[in-house]
Design an enzyme around this catalytic site. Structure first.
Site, PDB file in Angstrom:
ATOM      1  N   TYR A 213     -21.469  -3.351 -41.499  1.00 27.30           N
ATOM      2  CA  TYR A 213     -22.881  -3.154 -41.129  1.00 27.30           C
ATOM      3  C   TYR A 213     -23.284  -1.681 -41.216  1.00 27.30           C
ATOM      4  O   TYR A 213     -24.283  -1.335 -41.848  1.00 27.30           O
ATOM      5  CB  TYR A 213     -23.148  -3.685 -39.713  1.00 27.30           C
ATOM      6  CG  TYR A 213     -24.545  -3.335 -39.240  1.00 27.30           C
ATOM      7  CD1 TYR A 213     -25.650  -4.024 -39.733  1.00 27.30           C
ATOM      8  CD2 TYR A 213     -24.760  -2.292 -38.328  1.00 27.30           C
ATOM      9  CE1 TYR A 213     -26.937  -3.683 -39.334  1.00 27.30           C
ATOM     10  CE2 TYR A 213     -26.041  -1.954 -37.920  1.00 27.30           C
ATOM     11  CZ  TYR A 213     -27.120  -2.656 -38.431  1.00 27.30           C
ATOM     12  OH  TYR A 213     -28.400  -2.303 -38.036  1.00 27.30           O
TER      13      TYR A 213
ATOM     14  N   LYS B 247     -26.121   0.342 -43.647  1.00 32.12           N
ATOM     15  CA  LYS B 247     -27.246   1.167 -43.163  1.00 32.12           C
ATOM     16  C   LYS B 247     -27.146   2.586 -43.718  1.00 32.12           C
ATOM     17  O   LYS B 247     -28.167   3.227 -43.965  1.00 32.12           O
ATOM     18  CB  LYS B 247     -27.304   1.145 -41.638  1.00 32.12           C
ATOM     19  CG  LYS B 247     -27.706  -0.227 -41.104  1.00 32.12           C
ATOM     20  CD  LYS B 247     -29.153  -0.575 -41.473  1.00 32.12           C
ATOM     21  CE  LYS B 247     -29.464  -2.040 -41.359  1.00 32.12           C
ATOM     22  NZ  LYS B 247     -30.882  -2.373 -41.507  1.00 32.12           N
TER      23      LYS B 247
END
Ligand code: NAP
Length: 262
Positions: A152, A156
Site C-alpha cells: 500500500y 502511494k
C-alpha cells in the site's frame, strides 16, 4: 438562466469515506457528479448526493480492471469533464509474505493501474480542450516505507511522485494536477485493510469531511499538493529528513498485527 450545463466532476471511490466527502464538496460547489465505486453502496451515496440539488450519475464498476475504467469513461458520454477526483483506493495490512497475492495485486491494480488509465483517458480530453482539474488522493504514507503495509505505502509513493510529474507535463495546457496527501483518516479503510488490531487502526484519526475540504480547496486553487492537517504536515516534514530505515521501524510499531491490542 444560463443554458450552459453545470460543470461536471468525476469522483472515484465516492461510496464512503474521503471520496464521498469530496463528492459532497463538489456538489455543494455546483458540480454535477459522475461517481463510481465497486459495490452497490454507490447508488445509496448517489441518492444522498442528489439531495444537494445537483445531477448525480452512479457507475458500479471495478476500477482495478481496464473494463471497469472503460465503463466509467463511457458514462461521460463525451461530456466535458471539468474535474477528475481520482480517489478510489484500498489498503492491505499484514506482512507481505503472509498476504494473499491476489489481494496485494488488487491494491496495485486499483491504486495505480486503474487510476493511471482513467487519468490518461480524461486527461487527454482536458489537454485537448485546454482546461481541467485533476485531484489525486495520494497519502503521507507515500513518504514512509510501510512495514506491515508495504504494498500500500509503495502504491502511494508511486502516486505522490506521478502526480508531481504529470503536473509539470501538462501545466502549460491549462490542466492542473493536485495531490491530496491525508494522514490516518476515520473511514472504512483500516477495517477493509484488516488492520483493526494495529496501533494505527485503533488510533484517533482525522475527520474525512475536513480532509476532503482541504483537498477540494487545493484542487480549486490549482495547488500542486496538500498535506491535510498540521500534525501530518509536521510528520511529512520530519519524514523528509529521516533515514528510510528509521521510518520503516517506526511504521512497524504502528502497523504490526496485534500492536493495537491492550
Ligand atoms: P474507504 O472508506 O474504504 O473508501 C474507499 C473507496 O474506494 C470506496 O468508495 C471503495 O468502494 C472504493 N474502491 C476501492 N477499491 C475499488 C475498486 N477496485 N473499484 C472501484 N472502487 C473502489 O477509504 P478512504 O479512507 O476514504 O480511502 C479513499 C482514498 O484515501 C484511498 O485512495 C486511500 O488510499 C486514501 N487515503 C486514506 C487514508 C486513511 O487513513 N483513511 C489516508 C491517506 C490516504 P467499494 O466499497 O465499492 O470498493
Amino acid at each position: 438562466m444560463s443554458d450552459r450545463p453545470a460543470s461536471l466532476a468525476i469522483v472515484t471511490g465516492a461510496s464512503s469515506g474521503i471520496g464521498f466527502e469530496l463528492a459532497k464538496r463538489c456538489a455543494e460547489n455546483g458540480f454535477d457528479l459522475l461517481i463510481a465505486a465497486d459495490e452497490p453502496e454507490i447508488h445509496a451515496a448517489a441518492d444522498e448526493l442528489r439531495t444537494l440539488g445537483v445531477k448525480v450519475e452512479a457507475v458500479e464498476a471495478d476500477l482495478a480492471s481496464m473494463e471497469g475504467v472503460e465503463e466509467l469513461y463511457a458514462a461521460t458520454r463525451k461530456r466535458r469533464v471539468d474535474a477528475l477526483l481520482a480517489n478510489a483506493g484500498r489498503g492491505l495490512g499484514k506482512g507481505f509474505l503472509d498476504q494473499d497475492f491476489a489481494e496485494a495485486r488488487r491494491v496495485v491494480d486499483t491504486n495505480i493501474t486503474g487510476t493511471l488509465y482513467l487519468i490518461q483517458k480524461v486527461g487527454r480530453d482536458m489537454r485537448a480542450r485546454g482546461s481541467g482539474r485533476i485531484l489525486i488522493t495520494g497519502s503521507i504514507a507515500g513518504f514512509i516505507p510501510g512495514t506491515y503495509q508495504a504494498v500500500y505505502n509503495a502504491t502511494k509513493a508511486f502516486l505522490d511522485s506521478f502526480s508531481f510529474a504529470l503536473r509539470h507535463e501538462i501545466r502549460d495546457h491549462g490542466v492542473t494536477v493536485t495531490c491530496l496527501m491525508p494522514g490516518a483518516t476515520e473511514t472504512e479503510f483500516f477495517e477493509r485493510a484488516d488492520m483493526l488490531d494495529t496501533k494505527v487502526g485503533q488510533a484517533k484519526k482525522d475527520d474525512p469531511a475536513e480532509v476532503a475540504r482541504i483537498g477540494f480547496e487545493a484542487m480549486m486553487r490549482g495547488d500542486g499538493d496538500v498535506v491535510s492537517g498540521w500534525k501530518n504536515k509536521l510528520q511529512s516534514a520530519i519524514a523528509s529528513v529521516t533515514p528510510a530505515a528509521v521510518l520503516a521501524e517506526q511504521h512497524k510499531r504502528m502497523a504490526k498485527p496485534g500492536s493495537g491490542e491492550r
